[in-house]
Design a protein around this motif. Structure first.
Motif, short mmCIF file in Angstrom:
data_model
loop_
_atom_site.label_atom_id
_atom_site.label_comp_id
_atom_site.label_asym_id
_atom_site.label_seq_id
_atom_site.Cartn_x
_atom_site.Cartn_y
_atom_site.Cartn_z
N PHE A 29 -37.02 42.80 -8.42
CA PHE A 29 -35.78 43.56 -8.62
C PHE A 29 -36.02 45.05 -8.44
CE2 PHE A 29 -32.72 45.87 -11.23
CZ PHE A 29 -31.54 45.44 -10.63
N LYS A 30 -37.11 45.57 -8.98
CA LYS A 30 -37.39 47.00 -8.86
C LYS A 30 -37.68 47.39 -7.41
CE LYS A 30 -37.05 48.62 -13.02
NZ LYS A 30 -36.14 49.69 -13.35
N THR A 32 -36.52 45.74 -4.63
CA THR A 32 -35.41 45.49 -3.70
C THR A 32 -34.04 45.78 -4.27
OG1 THR A 32 -35.19 43.17 -4.40
CG2 THR A 32 -36.73 43.64 -2.59
N GLU A 33 -33.96 45.95 -5.59
CA GLU A 33 -32.69 46.13 -6.30
C GLU A 33 -31.74 44.95 -6.13
OE1 GLU A 33 -31.03 49.89 -5.27
OE2 GLU A 33 -32.64 51.01 -6.23
N VAL A 34 -32.34 43.77 -5.92
CA VAL A 34 -31.58 42.53 -5.78
C VAL A 34 -32.21 41.49 -6.69
CG1 VAL A 34 -30.93 40.67 -4.20
CG2 VAL A 34 -30.96 43.03 -3.39
N VAL A 35 -31.39 40.74 -7.42
CA VAL A 35 -31.90 39.64 -8.22
C VAL A 35 -32.20 38.49 -7.26
CG1 VAL A 35 -31.40 38.03 -10.07
CG2 VAL A 35 -30.53 40.36 -10.19
N ASN A 36 -33.46 38.06 -7.25
CA ASN A 36 -33.89 37.01 -6.34
C ASN A 36 -33.85 35.67 -7.08
OD1 ASN A 36 -35.03 35.36 -4.46
ND2 ASN A 36 -36.98 36.43 -4.35
N ARG A 86 -29.73 43.09 5.05
CA ARG A 86 -30.16 44.38 4.50
C ARG A 86 -29.08 45.40 4.78
NH1 ARG A 86 -33.33 44.28 0.68
NH2 ARG A 86 -34.75 42.85 1.67
N ASP A 89 -23.90 44.69 0.59
CA ASP A 89 -23.75 44.82 -0.84
C ASP A 89 -24.82 43.97 -1.55
OD1 ASP A 89 -22.65 45.50 -3.30
OD2 ASP A 89 -21.18 43.87 -3.23
N HIS A 90 -25.31 44.44 -2.68
CA HIS A 90 -26.36 43.72 -3.41
C HIS A 90 -25.89 42.34 -3.87
CE1 HIS A 90 -29.15 46.95 -3.18
NE2 HIS A 90 -28.37 47.79 -3.84
N SER A 91 -24.61 42.20 -4.13
CA SER A 91 -24.12 40.88 -4.53
C SER A 91 -24.22 39.88 -3.38
CB SER A 91 -22.68 40.97 -5.05
OG SER A 91 -21.82 41.45 -4.04
#
Length: 140
Positions: A29-30, A32-36, A86, A89-91
């Motif tokens: 998360f740190k 990529t700022e995306v919850v995997n 890429r 939006d992160h969602s």
């Protein structure tokens, strides 16, 4: 009192494993700022490779191949899937990881079937007694 200490040490042991998995989520998360959501599936992929190969090449080499296999699958997912989204939006990226998770789980389930795969761990299923406290070697 010994039951309390045994349960405490067992809880600390399994909690440490959960902490390592959570640390993986945080690092991803740190970075990529995306919850995997596919993180657990990648862990399962590495475990699957280790379980399949341990009889042929031994536990430690199979573990190294399992780690390399999970890293390769993760890199392939990044290269072929995640890079296309890429900048979105992160969602959207989080939803893509849910789809990747479903695909990985489905494929691994199809490969495993109803078989129970043992990892062939080198520490066995022995117990260690220290004083009046009994702990499984797998917890140590």
């Amino acid at each position: 009192m010994t039951t309390f200490v045994e349960l405490l040490l067992g809880g600390l042991s399994i909690g440490s494993v959960y902490a390592l998995i959570a640390l993986g989520f945080v690092v991803i998360f740190k970075a990529t700022e995306v919850v995997n959501f596919a993180h657990a599936s990648l862990l399962l992929a590495g475990g699957y490779v280790t379980a399949v190969l341990h009889d042929d090449i031994g536990f430690w080499p199979a573990l190294l191949v399992g780690i390399a296999g999970a890293a390769t699958v993760g890199a392939a997912i990044e290269f072929f899937v995640m890079r296309r989204y890429r900048g979105s939006d992160h969602s959207v990226l989080a939803i893509v990881t849910i789809g990747v998770d479903i695909l990985l789980i489905t494929e691994l389930t199809r490969r495993m079937g109803t078989d129970v795969l043992a990892l062939g761990d080198p520490w066995g299923n022995e117990v260690v007694q220290i004083g009046g406290i009994t702990l499984a070697q797998t917890r140590i």
